[in-house]
Design an enzyme around this catalytic site. Structure first.
Site, PDB file in Angstrom:
ATOM      1  N   ASP A   1      -6.623  -6.378   4.328  1.00 33.28           N
ATOM      2  CA  ASP A   1      -5.996  -5.056   4.367  1.00 33.28           C
ATOM      3  C   ASP A   1      -6.045  -4.486   5.775  1.00 33.28           C
ATOM      4  O   ASP A   1      -7.131  -4.274   6.319  1.00 33.28           O
ATOM      5  CB  ASP A   1      -6.763  -4.144   3.389  1.00 33.28           C
ATOM      6  CG  ASP A   1      -6.152  -2.767   3.243  1.00 33.28           C
ATOM      7  OD1 ASP A   1      -5.091  -2.503   3.834  1.00 33.28           O
ATOM      8  OD2 ASP A   1      -6.753  -1.956   2.508  1.00 33.28           O
TER       9      ASP A   1
ATOM     10  N   MET B   1      -8.954   8.118  -0.222  1.00 31.91           N
ATOM     11  CA  MET B   1      -9.824   8.485   0.912  1.00 31.91           C
ATOM     12  C   MET B   1     -10.385   9.878   0.702  1.00 31.91           C
ATOM     13  O   MET B   1      -9.655  10.787   0.289  1.00 31.91           O
ATOM     14  CB  MET B   1      -9.013   8.482   2.198  1.00 31.91           C
ATOM     15  CG  MET B   1      -8.333   7.173   2.494  1.00 31.91           C
ATOM     16  SD  MET B   1      -7.345   7.316   3.974  1.00 31.91           S
ATOM     17  CE  MET B   1      -6.642   5.670   4.044  1.00 31.91           C
TER      18      MET B   1
ATOM     19  N   HIS C   1      -1.126  -1.365  -4.238  1.00 34.07           N
ATOM     20  CA  HIS C   1      -2.411  -1.046  -3.591  1.00 34.07           C
ATOM     21  C   HIS C   1      -2.501   0.463  -3.391  1.00 34.07           C
ATOM     22  O   HIS C   1      -1.635   1.078  -2.767  1.00 34.07           O
ATOM     23  CB  HIS C   1      -2.503  -1.787  -2.256  1.00 34.07           C
ATOM     24  CG  HIS C   1      -3.811  -1.659  -1.555  1.00 34.07           C
ATOM     25  ND1 HIS C   1      -4.928  -2.402  -1.903  1.00 34.07           N
ATOM     26  CD2 HIS C   1      -4.201  -0.871  -0.524  1.00 34.07           C
ATOM     27  CE1 HIS C   1      -5.937  -2.079  -1.104  1.00 34.07           C
ATOM     28  NE2 HIS C   1      -5.523  -1.136  -0.264  1.00 34.07           N
TER      29      HIS C   1
ATOM     30  N   SER D   1       0.841  -1.205   0.000  1.00 28.91           N
ATOM     31  CA  SER D   1       0.000   0.000   0.000  1.00 28.91           C
ATOM     32  C   SER D   1       0.873   1.250   0.000  1.00 28.91           C
ATOM     33  O   SER D   1       1.606   1.516   0.961  1.00 28.91           O
ATOM     34  CB  SER D   1      -0.895   0.014   1.234  1.00 28.91           C
ATOM     35  OG  SER D   1      -1.402   1.324   1.402  1.00 28.91           O
TER      36      SER D   1
ATOM     37  N   GLY E   1      -0.734   1.714   9.459  1.00 27.59           N
ATOM     38  CA  GLY E   1      -0.004   1.532  10.709  1.00 27.59           C
ATOM     39  C   GLY E   1      -0.839   1.139  11.913  1.00 27.59           C
ATOM     40  O   GLY E   1      -0.383   1.253  13.048  1.00 27.59           O
TER      41      GLY E   1
ATOM     42  N   GLY F   1       1.199  -2.084   4.157  1.00 31.17           N
ATOM     43  CA  GLY F   1       1.714  -0.731   3.958  1.00 31.17           C
ATOM     44  C   GLY F   1       2.948  -0.487   4.792  1.00 31.17           C
ATOM     45  O   GLY F   1       4.080  -0.592   4.313  1.00 31.17           O
TER      46      GLY F   1
ATOM     47  N   HIS G   1      -8.253   0.981  -4.067  1.00 30.18           N
ATOM     48  CA  HIS G   1      -9.185   0.772  -2.952  1.00 30.18           C
ATOM     49  C   HIS G   1      -9.868   2.102  -2.660  1.00 30.18           C
ATOM     50  O   HIS G   1      -9.262   3.007  -2.091  1.00 30.18           O
ATOM     51  CB  HIS G   1      -8.373   0.263  -1.743  1.00 30.18           C
ATOM     52  CG  HIS G   1      -9.162   0.072  -0.489  1.00 30.18           C
ATOM     53  ND1 HIS G   1      -8.554  -0.078   0.743  1.00 30.18           N
ATOM     54  CD2 HIS G   1     -10.496  -0.008  -0.260  1.00 30.18           C
ATOM     55  CE1 HIS G   1      -9.488  -0.240   1.675  1.00 30.18           C
ATOM     56  NE2 HIS G   1     -10.666  -0.190   1.095  1.00 30.18           N
TER      57      HIS G   1
ATOM     58  N   MET H   1     -11.461  -5.901   5.468  1.00 32.29           N
ATOM     59  CA  MET H   1     -10.675  -4.941   6.254  1.00 32.29           C
ATOM     60  C   MET H   1     -10.373  -5.549   7.623  1.00 32.29           C
ATOM     61  O   MET H   1     -11.273  -5.991   8.342  1.00 32.29           O
ATOM     62  CB  MET H   1     -11.452  -3.628   6.440  1.00 32.29           C
ATOM     63  CG  MET H   1     -11.620  -2.793   5.194  1.00 32.29           C
ATOM     64  SD  MET H   1     -10.086  -2.392   4.319  1.00 32.29           S
ATOM     65  CE  MET H   1      -9.148  -1.518   5.576  1.00 32.29           C
TER      66      MET H   1
ATOM     67  N   ASP I   1      -4.688   3.546  -2.042  1.00 34.25           N
ATOM     68  CA  ASP I   1      -5.757   3.885  -1.105  1.00 34.25           C
ATOM     69  C   ASP I   1      -6.270   5.299  -1.336  1.00 34.25           C
ATOM     70  O   ASP I   1      -5.564   6.267  -1.077  1.00 34.25           O
ATOM     71  CB  ASP I   1      -5.231   3.798   0.336  1.00 34.25           C
ATOM     72  CG  ASP I   1      -5.053   2.371   0.794  1.00 34.25           C
ATOM     73  OD1 ASP I   1      -6.014   1.589   0.672  1.00 34.25           O
ATOM     74  OD2 ASP I   1      -3.943   2.045   1.271  1.00 34.25           O
TER      75      ASP I   1
ATOM     76  N   MET J   1     -12.037   4.324  -0.678  1.00 33.19           N
ATOM     77  CA  MET J   1     -12.709   4.586   0.598  1.00 33.19           C
ATOM     78  C   MET J   1     -13.411   5.928   0.454  1.00 33.19           C
ATOM     79  O   MET J   1     -13.044   6.926   1.076  1.00 33.19           O
ATOM     80  CB  MET J   1     -11.681   4.584   1.728  1.00 33.19           C
ATOM     81  CG  MET J   1     -11.193   3.190   2.076  1.00 33.19           C
ATOM     82  SD  MET J   1      -9.681   3.191   3.028  1.00 33.19           S
ATOM     83  CE  MET J   1      -8.482   3.307   1.697  1.00 33.19           C
TER      84      MET J   1
ATOM     85  N   PHE K   1      -6.494   4.794   8.066  1.00 34.23           N
ATOM     86  CA  PHE K   1      -5.089   5.100   8.347  1.00 34.23           C
ATOM     87  C   PHE K   1      -4.227   3.850   8.214  1.00 34.23           C
ATOM     88  O   PHE K   1      -4.693   2.750   8.506  1.00 34.23           O
ATOM     89  CB  PHE K   1      -4.939   5.648   9.772  1.00 34.23           C
ATOM     90  CG  PHE K   1      -5.784   6.866  10.027  1.00 34.23           C
ATOM     91  CD1 PHE K   1      -5.337   8.128   9.642  1.00 34.23           C
ATOM     92  CD2 PHE K   1      -7.044   6.742  10.593  1.00 34.23           C
ATOM     93  CE1 PHE K   1      -6.128   9.250   9.841  1.00 34.23           C
ATOM     94  CE2 PHE K   1      -7.845   7.857  10.800  1.00 34.23           C
ATOM     95  CZ  PHE K   1      -7.387   9.123  10.420  1.00 34.23           C
TER      96      PHE K   1
HETATM   97  C1  DX5 Z   1      -6.299   1.589   5.587  1.00 37.16           C
HETATM   98  C2  DX5 Z   1      -5.822   1.317   4.184  1.00 37.16           C
HETATM   99  C3  DX5 Z   1      -4.721   0.350   4.159  1.00 37.16           C
HETATM  100  C4  DX5 Z   1      -3.449   0.801   4.826  1.00 37.16           C
HETATM  101  C5  DX5 Z   1      -2.699  -0.409   5.276  1.00 37.16           C
HETATM  102  O1  DX5 Z   1      -7.470   2.319   5.551  1.00 37.16           O
HETATM  103  O2  DX5 Z   1      -6.876   0.799   3.405  1.00 37.16           O
HETATM  104  O3  DX5 Z   1      -4.459  -0.103   2.838  1.00 37.16           O
HETATM  105  O4  DX5 Z   1      -2.637   1.579   4.003  1.00 37.16           O
HETATM  106  O5  DX5 Z   1      -1.611  -0.018   6.046  1.00 37.16           O
HETATM  107  P1  DX5 Z   1      -0.919  -0.997   7.083  1.00 37.16           P
HETATM  108  O6  DX5 Z   1      -0.461  -2.198   6.332  1.00 37.16           O
HETATM  109  O7  DX5 Z   1       0.205  -0.176   7.628  1.00 37.16           O
HETATM  110  O8  DX5 Z   1      -1.946  -1.352   8.135  1.00 37.16           O
HETATM  111 ZN    ZN Z   2      -6.423  -0.226   1.433  1.00 37.32          ZN
END
Ligand code: DX5
Ligand code: ZN
Length: 220
Positions: A174, A36, A32, A7, A144, A196, A65, A136, A34, A67, A142
Protein backbone atom coordinates in the site's frame (compact mmCIF):
# COMPACT_ATOMS: atom_id res chain seq x y z
CA UNK A 1 -4.54 -15.09 -6.63
CA UNK A 2 -3.59 -11.52 -7.56
CA UNK A 3 -6.15 -8.99 -6.37
CA UNK A 4 -6.57 -5.26 -6.96
CA UNK A 5 -7.78 -3.18 -4.01
CA UNK A 6 -8.45 0.39 -5.17
CA UNK A 7 -8.21 2.85 -2.26
CA UNK A 8 -11.28 5.05 -2.06
CA UNK A 9 -9.26 7.72 -0.27
CA UNK A 10 -8.61 8.99 -3.80
CA UNK A 11 -12.21 8.61 -4.99
CA UNK A 12 -14.50 11.49 -5.86
CA UNK A 13 -16.65 11.45 -2.73
CA UNK A 14 -19.65 13.00 -4.38
CA UNK A 15 -19.90 10.04 -6.72
CA UNK A 16 -18.18 7.21 -4.88
CA UNK A 17 -21.04 4.73 -5.31
CA UNK A 18 -20.82 5.08 -9.07
CA UNK A 19 -17.03 4.77 -9.01
CA UNK A 20 -17.28 1.61 -6.89
CA UNK A 21 -19.46 0.06 -9.55
CA UNK A 22 -16.98 1.07 -12.27
CA UNK A 23 -13.98 -0.52 -10.55
CA UNK A 24 -15.96 -3.69 -9.79
CA UNK A 25 -17.05 -4.05 -13.41
CA UNK A 26 -13.45 -3.60 -14.53
CA UNK A 27 -12.27 -6.47 -12.29
CA UNK A 28 -11.31 -5.10 -8.86
CA UNK A 29 -12.21 -7.70 -6.20
CA UNK A 30 -11.52 -5.58 -3.11
CA UNK A 31 -12.36 -2.04 -2.06
CA UNK A 32 -9.58 -0.63 0.15
CA UNK A 33 -11.04 1.58 2.87
CA UNK A 34 -8.55 3.84 4.70
CA UNK A 35 -9.63 4.94 8.16
CA UNK A 36 -7.45 7.61 9.83
CA UNK A 37 -7.88 9.05 13.30
CA UNK A 38 -5.60 12.10 13.40
CA UNK A 39 -3.59 10.38 16.15
CA UNK A 40 -1.84 7.35 14.66
CA UNK A 41 -1.47 9.39 11.47
CA UNK A 42 -1.72 13.18 11.14
CA UNK A 43 -4.77 13.10 8.90
CA UNK A 44 -8.46 12.29 9.50
CA UNK A 45 -10.38 10.49 6.74
CA UNK A 46 -13.82 9.00 7.45
CA UNK A 47 -15.49 6.50 9.73
CA UNK A 48 -18.43 4.19 10.23
CA UNK A 49 -21.35 6.17 8.72
CA UNK A 50 -19.51 6.62 5.42
CA UNK A 51 -18.54 2.93 5.22
CA UNK A 52 -22.08 1.89 6.07
CA UNK A 53 -23.48 4.05 3.29
CA UNK A 54 -20.98 2.74 0.71
CA UNK A 55 -21.69 -0.87 1.67
CA UNK A 56 -24.90 -0.85 -0.34
CA UNK A 57 -23.10 0.27 -3.52
CA UNK A 58 -21.16 -2.95 -4.10
CA UNK A 59 -20.87 -6.55 -2.99
CA UNK A 60 -17.08 -6.57 -3.31
CA UNK A 61 -14.83 -7.31 -0.34
CA UNK A 62 -14.33 -4.33 2.00
CA UNK A 63 -10.66 -4.33 2.94
CA UNK A 64 -10.60 -1.92 5.87
CA UNK A 65 -7.18 -0.48 6.77
CA UNK A 66 -7.32 0.99 10.26
CA UNK A 67 -4.72 3.70 10.78
CA UNK A 68 -5.99 4.34 14.29
CA UNK A 69 -4.65 3.98 17.83
CA UNK A 70 -5.87 0.90 19.71
CA UNK A 71 -8.23 -0.41 17.02
CA UNK A 72 -9.33 -3.17 19.42
CA UNK A 73 -11.85 -0.62 20.74
CA UNK A 74 -13.78 -0.52 17.45
CA UNK A 75 -13.59 -3.97 15.80
CA UNK A 76 -17.25 -4.85 16.27
CA UNK A 77 -18.38 -1.47 14.96
CA UNK A 78 -16.36 -1.91 11.77
CA UNK A 79 -17.82 -5.37 11.33
CA UNK A 80 -21.32 -4.01 11.77
CA UNK A 81 -20.90 -1.43 8.99
CA UNK A 82 -19.64 -4.04 6.55
CA UNK A 83 -15.91 -4.74 6.90
CA UNK A 84 -14.80 -8.14 5.53
CA UNK A 85 -11.10 -7.80 6.27
CA UNK A 86 -9.75 -5.62 9.06
CA UNK A 87 -6.07 -4.69 9.00
CA UNK A 88 -4.50 -3.13 12.06
CA UNK A 89 -1.07 -1.60 12.60
CA UNK A 90 1.63 -3.37 14.59
CA UNK A 91 2.71 0.06 15.85
CA UNK A 92 -0.77 1.08 17.04
CA UNK A 93 -1.64 -1.78 19.40
CA UNK A 94 -0.60 -2.50 22.93
CA UNK A 95 -1.68 -6.12 22.40
CA UNK A 96 -1.29 -7.05 18.74
CA UNK A 97 -2.24 -10.69 19.26
CA UNK A 98 -5.45 -9.91 21.14
CA UNK A 99 -6.44 -7.43 18.43
CA UNK A 100 -5.88 -9.94 15.60
CA UNK A 101 -7.71 -12.64 17.55
CA UNK A 102 -10.56 -10.21 18.15
CA UNK A 103 -10.94 -9.69 14.41
CA UNK A 104 -11.05 -13.44 13.77
CA UNK A 105 -13.51 -14.01 16.60
CA UNK A 106 -15.90 -11.72 14.74
CA UNK A 107 -15.64 -14.06 11.74
CA UNK A 108 -13.58 -11.60 9.69
CA UNK A 109 -10.18 -11.90 8.05
CA UNK A 110 -7.34 -10.32 9.96
CA UNK A 111 -4.51 -8.24 8.54
CA UNK A 112 -1.33 -6.98 10.21
CA UNK A 113 0.38 -3.91 8.80
CA UNK A 114 3.91 -2.61 9.25
CA UNK A 115 5.09 0.93 8.54
CA UNK A 116 8.11 1.51 6.27
CA UNK A 117 10.63 1.75 9.11
CA UNK A 118 9.35 -1.22 11.15
CA UNK A 119 11.46 -4.41 11.01
CA UNK A 120 9.52 -6.91 8.88
CA UNK A 121 10.52 -9.72 11.25
CA UNK A 122 8.04 -8.46 13.86
CA UNK A 123 5.26 -10.26 11.97
CA UNK A 124 6.75 -13.71 12.62
CA UNK A 125 5.18 -14.26 16.01
CA UNK A 126 1.69 -13.35 14.75
CA UNK A 127 1.46 -15.46 11.59
CA UNK A 128 -0.85 -17.96 13.30
CA UNK A 129 -3.48 -15.22 13.76
CA UNK A 130 -3.04 -13.41 10.41
CA UNK A 131 -4.78 -13.88 7.07
CA UNK A 132 -2.87 -11.03 5.46
CA UNK A 133 0.27 -8.96 5.97
CA UNK A 134 0.17 -5.36 4.72
CA UNK A 135 3.46 -3.73 3.88
CA UNK A 136 3.33 0.06 3.79
CA UNK A 137 5.43 1.41 0.94
CA UNK A 138 4.82 5.04 2.02
CA UNK A 139 4.48 6.56 5.48
CA UNK A 140 0.76 6.08 6.18
CA UNK A 141 -1.43 9.16 6.23
CA UNK A 142 -1.93 10.43 2.70
CA UNK A 143 -2.59 9.21 -0.81
CA UNK A 144 -0.47 10.25 -3.78
CA UNK A 145 2.98 9.77 -2.21
CA UNK A 146 6.06 8.27 -3.86
CA UNK A 147 6.86 4.54 -3.47
CA UNK A 148 9.73 4.25 -0.98
CA UNK A 149 12.92 2.67 -2.34
CA UNK A 150 13.71 -0.60 -0.60
CA UNK A 151 10.05 -1.64 -0.36
CA UNK A 152 10.55 -4.34 -3.00
CA UNK A 153 13.25 -5.96 -0.92
CA UNK A 154 11.03 -5.75 2.16
CA UNK A 155 8.18 -7.35 0.22
CA UNK A 156 10.42 -10.20 -0.91
CA UNK A 157 11.57 -10.73 2.69
CA UNK A 158 7.97 -10.87 3.90
CA UNK A 159 7.01 -13.33 1.18
CA UNK A 160 9.88 -15.54 2.28
CA UNK A 161 8.78 -15.33 5.93
CA UNK A 162 5.26 -16.37 4.86
CA UNK A 163 6.54 -19.21 2.67
CA UNK A 164 8.74 -20.55 5.45
CA UNK A 165 5.76 -20.63 7.78
CA UNK A 166 3.86 -22.86 5.35
CA UNK A 167 0.72 -20.81 5.97
CA UNK A 168 -1.70 -19.45 3.41
CA UNK A 169 -1.29 -15.72 4.06
CA UNK A 170 -1.81 -12.91 1.55
CA UNK A 171 0.79 -10.20 1.11
CA UNK A 172 -0.61 -6.75 0.39
CA UNK A 173 1.27 -3.54 -0.41
CA UNK A 174 0.00 0.00 0.00
CA UNK A 175 1.37 3.34 -1.12
CA UNK A 176 2.79 4.76 -4.32
CA UNK A 177 1.80 1.83 -6.51
CA UNK A 178 1.26 2.65 -10.19
CA UNK A 179 1.11 0.98 -13.59
CA UNK A 180 4.88 1.34 -14.02
CA UNK A 181 6.00 -0.35 -10.79
CA UNK A 182 3.24 -2.94 -10.24
CA UNK A 183 4.95 -5.68 -12.29
CA UNK A 184 8.09 -5.57 -10.13
CA UNK A 185 5.90 -5.55 -7.00
CA UNK A 186 4.09 -8.71 -8.12
CA UNK A 187 7.43 -10.32 -8.98
CA UNK A 188 8.59 -9.62 -5.41
CA UNK A 189 5.76 -11.85 -4.16
CA UNK A 190 2.97 -9.39 -3.39
CA UNK A 191 -0.50 -10.62 -4.37
CA UNK A 192 -2.86 -7.89 -3.11
CA UNK A 193 -2.25 -4.49 -4.68
CA UNK A 194 -3.62 -1.29 -3.18
CA UNK A 195 -3.69 1.69 -5.52
CA UNK A 196 -5.44 4.99 -4.88
CA UNK A 197 -4.37 7.91 -7.03
CA UNK A 198 -3.22 5.61 -9.84
CA UNK A 199 -6.75 4.17 -10.14
CA UNK A 200 -9.11 7.03 -9.43
CA UNK A 201 -7.82 9.50 -12.03
CA UNK A 202 -9.89 7.33 -14.41
CA UNK A 203 -11.35 4.43 -12.38
CA UNK A 204 -12.69 2.18 -15.14
CA UNK A 205 -9.79 2.57 -17.53
CA UNK A 206 -7.03 2.35 -14.92
CA UNK A 207 -8.61 -0.65 -13.18
CA UNK A 208 -8.73 -2.39 -16.53
CA UNK A 209 -5.03 -1.63 -17.13
CA UNK A 210 -4.02 -2.84 -13.67
CA UNK A 211 -6.07 -6.02 -14.11
CA UNK A 212 -4.35 -6.76 -17.41
CA UNK A 213 -1.00 -6.81 -15.61
CA UNK A 214 -2.31 -8.66 -12.53
CA UNK A 215 -3.95 -11.33 -14.67
CA UNK A 216 -0.89 -11.76 -16.88
CA UNK A 217 1.14 -12.60 -13.74
CA UNK A 218 -1.47 -14.91 -12.26
CA UNK A 219 -0.03 -18.21 -11.11
CA UNK A 220 -1.50 -21.17 -12.96
C1 DX5 B 1 -1.99 5.81 2.84
C2 DX5 B 1 -3.17 4.89 2.59
C3 DX5 B 1 -3.18 4.39 1.21
C4 DX5 B 1 -3.38 5.44 0.15
C5 DX5 B 1 -2.77 4.94 -1.12
O1 DX5 B 1 -1.88 6.07 4.19
O2 DX5 B 1 -3.11 3.79 3.46
O3 DX5 B 1 -4.12 3.34 1.06
O4 DX5 B 1 -4.72 5.76 -0.07
O5 DX5 B 1 -2.78 5.95 -2.07
P1 DX5 B 1 -1.79 5.96 -3.31
O6 DX5 B 1 -2.01 4.70 -4.07
O7 DX5 B 1 -2.19 7.18 -4.06
O8 DX5 B 1 -0.38 6.04 -2.77
ZN1 ZN C 1 -4.38 1.95 3.02
Amino acid sequence: MNILAPSILSADFKRTGEQLREIAEAGAEYVHVDVMDGMFVPSISFGMPVIKSLRSATDKVFDVHLMIEEPIRYLKEFKDVGADIITIHYEACEDVRATLEGIRELGLKSGLSVKPKTDVNVVREFLDVCDMILLMSVEPGFGGQKFIDGSLERAAALRQIIEESGRDIDLEIDGGVNLDNVSDILDAGVNVIVAGSAVFKDPAENTRKFMEILNSKQEV
